[in-house]
Every structure is written in structure tokens, then in C-alpha cells.
Design a protein around this motif. Structure first.
Motif, PDB file in Angstrom:
ATOM      1  N   ARG A  36     -29.591 -11.130 -74.574  1.00 32.74           N
ATOM      2  CA  ARG A  36     -29.738 -10.021 -74.846  1.00 32.74           C
ATOM      3  C   ARG A  36     -31.605  -9.551 -75.367  1.00 32.74           C
ATOM      4  O   ARG A  36     -32.040  -8.808 -75.011  1.00 32.74           O
ATOM      5  CB  ARG A  36     -29.231 -10.204 -76.038  1.00 32.74           C
ATOM      6  N   ILE A  37     -32.174 -10.583 -76.057  1.00 34.07           N
ATOM      7  CA  ILE A  37     -33.823 -10.394 -76.274  1.00 34.07           C
ATOM      8  C   ILE A  37     -34.491  -9.713 -75.230  1.00 34.07           C
ATOM      9  O   ILE A  37     -34.987  -8.673 -75.650  1.00 34.07           O
ATOM     10  CB  ILE A  37     -34.212 -11.336 -76.927  1.00 34.07           C
ATOM     11  N   ALA A  38     -34.138 -10.477 -73.880  1.00 36.17           N
ATOM     12  CA  ALA A  38     -34.979  -9.778 -72.577  1.00 36.17           C
ATOM     13  C   ALA A  38     -34.842  -8.512 -72.649  1.00 36.17           C
ATOM     14  O   ALA A  38     -35.782  -8.695 -71.760  1.00 36.17           O
ATOM     15  CB  ALA A  38     -34.321 -10.884 -71.389  1.00 36.17           C
ATOM     16  N   LEU A  39     -33.417  -8.089 -72.742  1.00 33.77           N
ATOM     17  CA  LEU A  39     -32.610  -6.684 -72.152  1.00 33.77           C
ATOM     18  C   LEU A  39     -33.290  -5.826 -73.199  1.00 33.77           C
ATOM     19  O   LEU A  39     -32.535  -4.417 -72.211  1.00 33.77           O
ATOM     20  CB  LEU A  39     -32.062  -7.213 -71.285  1.00 33.77           C
ATOM     21  N   GLU A  40     -33.825  -5.930 -73.708  1.00 30.09           N
ATOM     22  CA  GLU A  40     -33.890  -4.900 -74.924  1.00 30.09           C
ATOM     23  C   GLU A  40     -33.870  -3.879 -74.781  1.00 30.09           C
ATOM     24  O   GLU A  40     -33.982  -2.460 -74.723  1.00 30.09           O
ATOM     25  CB  GLU A  40     -34.494  -5.378 -76.456  1.00 30.09           C
ATOM     26  N   ASN A  41     -35.426  -3.969 -73.416  1.00 29.89           N
ATOM     27  CA  ASN A  41     -36.225  -2.398 -72.547  1.00 29.89           C
ATOM     28  C   ASN A  41     -35.315  -2.348 -71.780  1.00 29.89           C
ATOM     29  O   ASN A  41     -36.346  -1.296 -71.136  1.00 29.89           O
ATOM     30  CB  ASN A  41     -37.706  -2.363 -72.844  1.00 29.89           C
ATOM     31  N   TYR A  42     -34.666  -3.022 -70.896  1.00 25.63           N
ATOM     32  CA  TYR A  42     -33.500  -2.406 -69.590  1.00 25.63           C
ATOM     33  C   TYR A  42     -32.540  -1.995 -69.889  1.00 25.63           C
ATOM     34  O   TYR A  42     -31.102  -2.903 -69.952  1.00 25.63           O
ATOM     35  CB  TYR A  42     -33.837  -3.191 -68.471  1.00 25.63           C
ATOM     36  N   PRO A  43     -32.606  -0.728 -70.305  1.00 25.78           N
ATOM     37  CA  PRO A  43     -31.063  -0.292 -70.412  1.00 25.78           C
ATOM     38  C   PRO A  43     -30.104  -0.330 -69.256  1.00 25.78           C
ATOM     39  O   PRO A  43     -28.933  -0.610 -69.969  1.00 25.78           O
ATOM     40  CB  PRO A  43     -31.048   1.184 -70.778  1.00 25.78           C
ATOM     41  N   LYS A  44     -30.378  -0.287 -68.325  1.00 25.93           N
ATOM     42  CA  LYS A  44     -29.745  -1.284 -67.009  1.00 25.93           C
ATOM     43  C   LYS A  44     -28.940  -1.785 -66.240  1.00 25.93           C
ATOM     44  O   LYS A  44     -28.871  -2.796 -66.015  1.00 25.93           O
ATOM     45  CB  LYS A  44     -30.812  -0.186 -65.294  1.00 25.93           C
ATOM     46  N   LEU A  45     -29.415  -3.258 -67.285  1.00 24.87           N
ATOM     47  CA  LEU A  45     -29.190  -4.434 -67.322  1.00 24.87           C
ATOM     48  C   LEU A  45     -28.743  -4.859 -69.028  1.00 24.87           C
ATOM     49  O   LEU A  45     -29.310  -4.284 -69.334  1.00 24.87           O
ATOM     50  CB  LEU A  45     -30.456  -5.454 -67.435  1.00 24.87           C
ATOM     51  N   LYS A  46     -27.309  -5.523 -68.701  1.00 25.38           N
ATOM     52  CA  LYS A  46     -26.338  -5.401 -70.677  1.00 25.38           C
ATOM     53  C   LYS A  46     -25.881  -7.132 -69.865  1.00 25.38           C
ATOM     54  O   LYS A  46     -26.249  -8.336 -69.030  1.00 25.38           O
ATOM     55  CB  LYS A  46     -25.288  -5.029 -70.236  1.00 25.38           C
ATOM     56  N   ALA A  47     -26.830  -7.843 -70.912  1.00 26.38           N
ATOM     57  CA  ALA A  47     -25.420  -9.331 -71.392  1.00 26.38           C
ATOM     58  C   ALA A  47     -24.069  -9.607 -71.736  1.00 26.38           C
ATOM     59  O   ALA A  47     -23.270  -8.666 -72.161  1.00 26.38           O
ATOM     60  CB  ALA A  47     -26.574  -9.863 -72.217  1.00 26.38           C
ATOM     61  N   SER A  48     -23.673  -9.867 -70.848  1.00 25.25           N
ATOM     62  CA  SER A  48     -22.168 -10.702 -70.975  1.00 25.25           C
ATOM     63  C   SER A  48     -22.296 -12.319 -71.787  1.00 25.25           C
ATOM     64  O   SER A  48     -22.387 -13.071 -70.805  1.00 25.25           O
ATOM     65  CB  SER A  48     -21.531  -9.897 -69.820  1.00 25.25           C
ATOM     66  N   ASN A  49     -21.111 -11.909 -71.907  1.00 21.65           N
ATOM     67  CA  ASN A  49     -20.261 -13.364 -72.933  1.00 21.65           C
ATOM     68  C   ASN A  49     -19.318 -13.024 -72.341  1.00 21.65           C
ATOM     69  O   ASN A  49     -18.164 -14.436 -72.919  1.00 21.65           O
ATOM     70  CB  ASN A  49     -20.934 -13.519 -73.790  1.00 21.65           C
ATOM     71  N   ILE A  50     -18.772 -12.694 -71.570  1.00 17.06           N
ATOM     72  CA  ILE A  50     -17.384 -12.163 -70.520  1.00 17.06           C
ATOM     73  C   ILE A  50     -16.632 -13.927 -70.374  1.00 17.06           C
ATOM     74  O   ILE A  50     -15.290 -13.836 -70.425  1.00 17.06           O
ATOM     75  CB  ILE A  50     -17.324 -11.357 -69.450  1.00 17.06           C
ATOM     76  N   GLU A  51     -16.887 -14.867 -70.245  1.00 14.88           N
ATOM     77  CA  GLU A  51     -16.759 -15.759 -69.527  1.00 14.88           C
ATOM     78  C   GLU A  51     -16.445 -16.938 -70.639  1.00 14.88           C
ATOM     79  O   GLU A  51     -16.150 -18.446 -70.729  1.00 14.88           O
ATOM     80  CB  GLU A  51     -17.854 -16.848 -68.365  1.00 14.88           C
ATOM     81  N   PHE A  52     -17.120 -16.897 -71.951  1.00 12.94           N
ATOM     82  CA  PHE A  52     -16.871 -17.690 -72.875  1.00 12.94           C
ATOM     83  C   PHE A  52     -16.152 -17.843 -73.600  1.00 12.94           C
ATOM     84  O   PHE A  52     -15.267 -18.468 -74.166  1.00 12.94           O
ATOM     85  CB  PHE A  52     -18.186 -17.454 -74.157  1.00 12.94           C
ATOM     86  N   ASP A  53     -14.989 -17.023 -73.059  1.00 12.56           N
ATOM     87  CA  ASP A  53     -13.555 -17.102 -73.868  1.00 12.56           C
ATOM     88  C   ASP A  53     -12.467 -17.003 -72.425  1.00 12.56           C
ATOM     89  O   ASP A  53     -11.284 -17.040 -72.865  1.00 12.56           O
ATOM     90  CB  ASP A  53     -13.115 -15.651 -74.199  1.00 12.56           C
ATOM     91  N   LEU A  54     -12.422 -17.816 -71.572  1.00 12.56           N
ATOM     92  CA  LEU A  54     -11.834 -18.026 -70.252  1.00 12.56           C
ATOM     93  C   LEU A  54     -11.405 -19.000 -70.367  1.00 12.56           C
ATOM     94  O   LEU A  54     -12.923 -19.978 -70.375  1.00 12.56           O
ATOM     95  CB  LEU A  54     -12.836 -17.218 -68.614  1.00 12.56           C
ATOM     96  N   PRO A  55     -10.445 -19.901 -69.676  1.00 10.43           N
ATOM     97  CA  PRO A  55     -10.549 -21.025 -69.708  1.00 10.43           C
ATOM     98  C   PRO A  55     -11.139 -21.777 -68.827  1.00 10.43           C
ATOM     99  O   PRO A  55     -11.548 -20.959 -67.641  1.00 10.43           O
ATOM    100  CB  PRO A  55      -8.746 -21.525 -69.152  1.00 10.43           C
ATOM    101  N   GLN A  56     -11.902 -23.040 -69.286  1.00  6.35           N
ATOM    102  CA  GLN A  56     -12.546 -24.028 -68.697  1.00  6.35           C
ATOM    103  C   GLN A  56     -11.754 -25.062 -67.814  1.00  6.35           C
ATOM    104  O   GLN A  56     -11.007 -25.752 -68.111  1.00  6.35           O
ATOM    105  CB  GLN A  56     -13.394 -24.173 -69.046  1.00  6.35           C
ATOM    106  N   PRO A  57     -12.190 -25.434 -67.045  1.00  5.00           N
ATOM    107  CA  PRO A  57     -13.058 -24.605 -65.766  1.00  5.00           C
ATOM    108  C   PRO A  57     -12.818 -23.961 -65.228  1.00  5.00           C
ATOM    109  O   PRO A  57     -11.394 -23.595 -64.717  1.00  5.00           O
ATOM    110  CB  PRO A  57     -13.828 -25.769 -64.549  1.00  5.00           C
ATOM    111  N   ASN A  58     -13.779 -22.315 -65.565  1.00  6.40           N
ATOM    112  CA  ASN A  58     -13.821 -21.088 -65.120  1.00  6.40           C
ATOM    113  C   ASN A  58     -14.276 -20.760 -63.115  1.00  6.40           C
ATOM    114  O   ASN A  58     -15.047 -21.551 -62.812  1.00  6.40           O
ATOM    115  CB  ASN A  58     -14.085 -20.193 -65.599  1.00  6.40           C
ATOM    116  N   TYR A  59     -13.221 -20.035 -62.571  1.00 11.28           N
ATOM    117  CA  TYR A  59     -13.923 -19.695 -60.947  1.00 11.28           C
ATOM    118  C   TYR A  59     -14.054 -18.268 -61.333  1.00 11.28           C
ATOM    119  O   TYR A  59     -13.745 -17.710 -61.906  1.00 11.28           O
ATOM    120  CB  TYR A  59     -13.030 -20.201 -60.324  1.00 11.28           C
ATOM    121  N   THR A  60     -15.231 -18.153 -60.545  1.00 11.44           N
ATOM    122  CA  THR A  60     -15.814 -16.421 -60.378  1.00 11.44           C
ATOM    123  C   THR A  60     -14.849 -15.868 -59.668  1.00 11.44           C
ATOM    124  O   THR A  60     -14.869 -14.492 -60.281  1.00 11.44           O
ATOM    125  CB  THR A  60     -16.949 -16.756 -59.492  1.00 11.44           C
TER     126      THR A  60
END
Length: 198
Positions: A66-90
Motif C-alpha cells: 500500500r505504501i509503495a503504490l500511494e503515487n500510482y493510481p492505476k495500481l492497487k494493493a489487494s488482500n483478497i486471498e487473506f480470507d480464502l480457505p488455505q491452501p488456495n489456488y489461483t
């Protein structure tokens, strides 16, 4: 009323342990020099079944992205996989994202080295049939399997070759080397303040 035009989102998966200028350069190149409107940097969670002491907690790796992307509006940080059951597949992540964001058109960003092993991914045929894959070059000895060379859903993007790795950076920090040029300034400050990887 016409349906809102779909936004093309490239998913760039990684542990980002830590995120460095190589990751940023590739993500930014993909969004600027391909058909993508946005790139989501998907932080892959710590697999609870694997012992990986050098992997920082999910929350810190996400914070650095998130810190790294602060000045890049077209780039987003995503934690989408944090809540998915593990092990997770693409393939599971893609299905989940499609349900959650039906207005987005998702694709995958991967290095050429990953494409060589893509046939080992769970349900790779389904992914290849339903999603675009954007490939950036990596220096590697092995050849890409013939079936992926001219595939309609695979686009090669001539991004700069960045042979910089998070492992190299972690080792450099441990050895007391100055690795500041390899990290976005704010990420370096965060790492230094938290005494990570020392």
C-alpha cells in the motif's frame, strides 16, 4: 440504460516480501503498455501448513505494498486471498473475484518462468480458456512449452527484465548492505523502522 463498460484488471500475485522497485516497474509497465486499465497486486498469504520464518506477517507485507503504490493510481494493493480457505489456488481466487466484481474483466500477469510451469497449475486449462494472461520476460534456461507459444489468450509484453529478487534484498539487509535503491523510499523507511529481515 447501457451496462457500464468493463474495466480490465490484471492480477499480479506475489508474497511481496518485500515489494521492491522490480515489482513496481513491471506492474506499472503492464498498466501503461498493455490493454489493462488497472493492476491489482495480490499479496499471497502465509500458508499455515508451510514453515517459512523469513515471510513477514500478511499485515506488514500488505502495508508495504500500500505504501509503495500511494503515487500510482492505476495500481492497487489487494488482500483478497487473506480470507480464502488455505491452501488456495489461483483458479479459486479468479472465481471468487468474478462473483465479487462482476463488472471487472480479470486477467493474470506472470513472468515467463511461471508460464513454463503453468501446465502444473490446478485447472490451468480452465484459466487459459477463460482469462487473458499477460507475460513479462524473465531470464531463464528452460523453454516455454509449445502449446503456450502462440496461444490466443497469452500476450507477451516487452517489459524491462528485472532480475531483482526479494530474497536478494532480505539477504542484503541481513548482511548490513545498503539496499535502499532497490526499494521505494517509504518502503525502505518502514522496513528500517520495524527492523525487519535483520
Amino acid at each position: 440504460m447501457s451496462k457500464k463498460k468493463s474495466k480490465k484488471v490484471g492480477l499480479y500475485f506475489g508474497t511481496f516480501n518485500p515489494i521492491h522497485v522490480g515489482h513496481l516497474t513491471i506492474a506499472n509497465h503492464m498498466v501503461e503498455y498493455s490493454a489493462l486499465d488497472e493492476v491489482w497486486m495480490v499479496v499471497t498469504p502465509h500458508n499455515p501448513h508451510k514453515k517459512k520464518s523469513s515471510l513477514l506477517d500478511n499485515v506488514h507485507r500488505l502495508a508495504m505494498v500500500r505504501i509503495a503504490l500511494e503515487n500510482y493510481p492505476k495500481l492497487k494493493a489487494s488482500n483478497i486471498e487473506f480470507d480464502l480457505p488455505q491452501p488456495n489456488y489461483t483458479v479459486d481466487t479468479l472465481i471468487y473475484l468474478e462473483e465479487k466484481y462482476p463488472e471487472q474483466e480479470f486477467s493474470i500477469i506472470m513472468g515467463e518462468d511461471n508460464l513454463k510451469n503453468f501446465h502444473k497449475w490446478k485447472n490451468y486449462e480452465v484459466i487459459l480458456e477463460r482469462y487473458a494472461i499477460y507475460v513479462y520476460p524473465r531470464i531463464s534456461e528452460n523453454k516455454v512449452p509449445e502449446r503456450f507459444v502462440d496461444h490466443a489468450n497469452i500476450t507477451k509484453v516487452a517489459a524491462p527484465i528485472m532480475e531483482l529478487s526479494s530474497t536478494f534484498i532480505r539477504n542484503g539487509i541481513k548482511e548490513g548492505k545498503n539496499i535502499r535503491p532497490m526499494l521505494p523510499q517509504d518502503v525502505w523507511e518502514y522496513l528500517d523502522e520495524m527492523n525487519f529481515y535483520k
